[in-house]
Scaffold this motif. Structure first.
Motif: not given
Ligand code: GCB
Length: 598
Positions: A185-204, A551-560
């Motif tokens: 499969w493709w070695n997708y790089g990056g921040i691939t999912r969401e980034v959250l700033i989370v606020d919680v009580p001191e004890v939660f 679904v068809d998917f990207y792969s670096p091993r599939r060059q035909l």
């Protein structure tokens, strides 16, 4: 002693940066997201991290330096660097990065209003593969592994007002990694999912588990765990629709368990009933949607809520429909799972790594059972302790994130691994770990066919005793054996357990037609589906399948050239969303199976 020291050194990246416990259900907390434009700098030689002697540079790019005056030399500038929308993979966002494997730095500014009596975390859904994270120029943590979430406590580092978060992402494949350097499969790089700033009580309430008591239908059980070992905290659990309100009190470990008499309506593909569940403690109300079900095996059959079930599945990669690149949001999930549903599926195999949380939550809402897997794929370094620690961490995080998703029916610990004693020990430990952590799901792994006689194929694997379902991938008629042979082939699977075909398939270029013995045509693929299904349908213990792949998917091993063009063409839907003939073949089979198991 020396041996011990070497061992400790090997584990250093894992012990030294021991991961902070995961916060359960971050989207159910007070939070905001850092989705949107981030500045990025491509760093192929890692000179934002190392100096020219290859020592870690204390003044790396994470300092976000700016030239102070016109004679000052600073050879990077985040503010004038290009922007990339996050979450995403960089490969499909910038043509120059399509084949890139290396480091990229990302920066996001954000404004924060500090509140007394609160704790603040930064949470990453996933970053592929190695993430080093800095807040306001200071390192706050590191994480290895491309498909599992992690969070860091930033309470003492986040400032009132302007802040900047910098992440150095590196997706170089490494032999001792999980996965290792070779994968389809493709070695997708990056921040691939969401980034959250989370606020919680001191004890939660950091974590909770709620489910039916294993094998019973009249008791809801579970536990809550605070972030600290505080005794005597009150946590209120409510399920309004069931008239449940329970007061829990934590013990000296900040932990409380519950067992409540209740008879909830059961979750199933035909009736994906979810209940609103609320945990309240210290002013924080965490809401979740929870379903209740039991899954088990008896002899060679699988039972969902005490009724025998056939798993009408399909494999799916986490690749975005129509646009390729990593899928990450609810809309992507709805399209992919909508296709699966239309196909007649009651089950999906999310290959070969934990998918984003939306995927699992949407499957649950739509009534689709889920197989979730860690990327212990092909030739992992079985003798490497650090590799094991990494695999176990990924397994642990996968289970922690999704243990409340009743749609999850199978935890898979590996795919197509070569037999050896070292591998058996490695996988045996993983399987036992998974079972100890969660004995309410089935455990499996995609095994391989081990013997192909004239007309007889066999599956033998020492891991048989660790798994609940004997799952294996069979490419008879594609990689080996002839398509004609499928009609008369017999199978020997010498275990008193259900068996599941976790993969079979053939490549077909959508729109390419020809005789049904011509490779790459839709006709060949459809014939292979028809005959493979008919073949396994005759074998005792056939309990389901998830053909390769939706679904068809990207792969670096599939060059035909002209056929594959870097796509694995085993999809029964093309990368443009067009259904191939095999789709309808499978749909027909699933219609019959659904009627048979009514
Ligand atoms: C397999 C692998 C899968 C590949 C597939 C193929 O057995 O598990 O990751 O993509 O075969 O297409 O060869």
């Amino acid at each position: 002693m020396k041996k011990l020291a070497v061992f400790a050194l090997l584990l250093l990246p894992f012990i030294g940066l021991a991961q902070e416990s995961l916060i359960q259900n971050v989207n159910g907390r007070n939070h905001f997201k850092l989705n949107g434009s981030w500045n990025y700098i491509i760093d192929p030689f890692d000179n934002g991290y190392y100096d020219y002697r290859l020592n870690e540079n204390p003044n790396g790019f994470f300092k976000n330096r700016k030239a102070k005056n016109k004679s000052d030399l600073v050879e990077y500038n985040f503010d004038t660097s290009p922007l990339m929308v996050i979450p995403s993979d960089w490969n499909t966002k910038n043509g120059q990065l399509f084949f890139y494997e290396g480091s990229v730095w990302f920066k996001k500014d954000f404004n924060y209003a500090k509140k007394a009596g609160q704790k603040t975390f930064v949470y990453f859904g996933a970053v592929n593969y190695d993430a080093k994270v800095y807040l306001n120029g200071e390192k706050i943590g590191e994480h290895i592994g491309g498909f599992t979430p992690f969070n860091f406590d930033i309470t003492n580092k986040v400032k009132d007002g302007d802040n900047f978060l910098i992440v150095r992402v590196n997706n170089e494949r490494i032999p001792e990694g999980v996965p290792t350097i070779n994968a389809d499969w493709w070695n997708y790089g990056g921040i691939t999912r969401e980034v959250l700033i989370v606020d919680v009580p001191e004890v939660f309430v950091e974590d909770y588990l709620i489910q039916l008591e294993k094998g019973k239908y009249d008791r809801i059980v579970g536990n809550v765990k605070l972030n600290e070992k505080v005794k005597g905290e009150e946590v209120i659990l409510t399920i309004p629709e069931l008239d449940i309100e329970e007061k829990l009190t934590t013990d000296e470990n900040g932990y409380a368990t519950f067992s409540i008499k209740a008879k909830p309506e059961l979750w199933s593909p035909e009736n994906p009933k979810l209940y609103e569940v609320v945990f309240t403690a210290n002013g924080e109300e965490v809401k979740d949607q929870i379903g209740f079900k039991n899954i088990e095996t008896r002899g060679k059959a699988i039972y969902l809520n005490d009724e025998q079930v056939f798993l009408r599945g399909i494999c799916i990669h986490e690749e975005a429909p129509f646009r390729q690149g990593r899928a990450w949001n609810a809309d992507d999930a709805k399209v992919l799972l909508g296709w699966a549903k239309d196909l007649g599926c009651n089950f999906v195999r999310l290959a070969h790594y934990p998918h984003n949380e939306y995927m699992v939550r949407e499957a649950e809402k739509m009534g689709i059972m889920v197989w979730s897997e860690i990327p212990v794929y092909w030739t992992i370094h079985w003798n490497n302790e650090a590799t094991y620690a990494n695999a176990q961490q990924q397994l642990s995080d996968m289970i922690d994130r999704d243990k409340n998703r009743c749609a999850i029916s199978v935890w898979s610990i590996a795919n197509e691994t070569p037999h050896s004693e070292a591998r058996d020990i490695f996988l045996g430990k993983l399987a036992s770990f998974a079972r100890e952590k969660d004995n309410t799901r089935l455990i499996s792994m995609a095994m391989e066919v081990t013997g192909q006689g004239n007309n007889l194929s066999k599956v033998e694997d020492n891991m048989n005793k660790y798994v609940d379902i004997i799952s294996f991938n069979s490419y008879h008629g594609w990689y080996g054996g002839t398509i004609e042979d499928l009609a008369k082939r017999q199978w020997e699977i010498p275990y008193d357990k259900p068996f599941f075909i976790s993969e079979f398939g053939a490549g077909a270029l959508q729109g390419k037609h020809g005789d049904n013995d011509e490779k790459w045509t839709e006709e060949y693929q459809a014939r292979l589906y028809k005959e493979t299904l008919a073949m396994f349908n005759k074998v005792d213990g056939f309990a389901g399948t998830s053909p390769w792949i939706l679904v068809d998917f990207y792969s670096p091993r599939r060059q035909l050239n002209g056929i594959q063009d870097f796509f694995n063409r085993k999809g029964i839907i093309s990368n443009n969303g067009v259904k191939k003939k095999a789709y309808f073949e499978l749909q027909d089979f699933y219609k019959k199976k659904a009627a048979e198991y009514k």
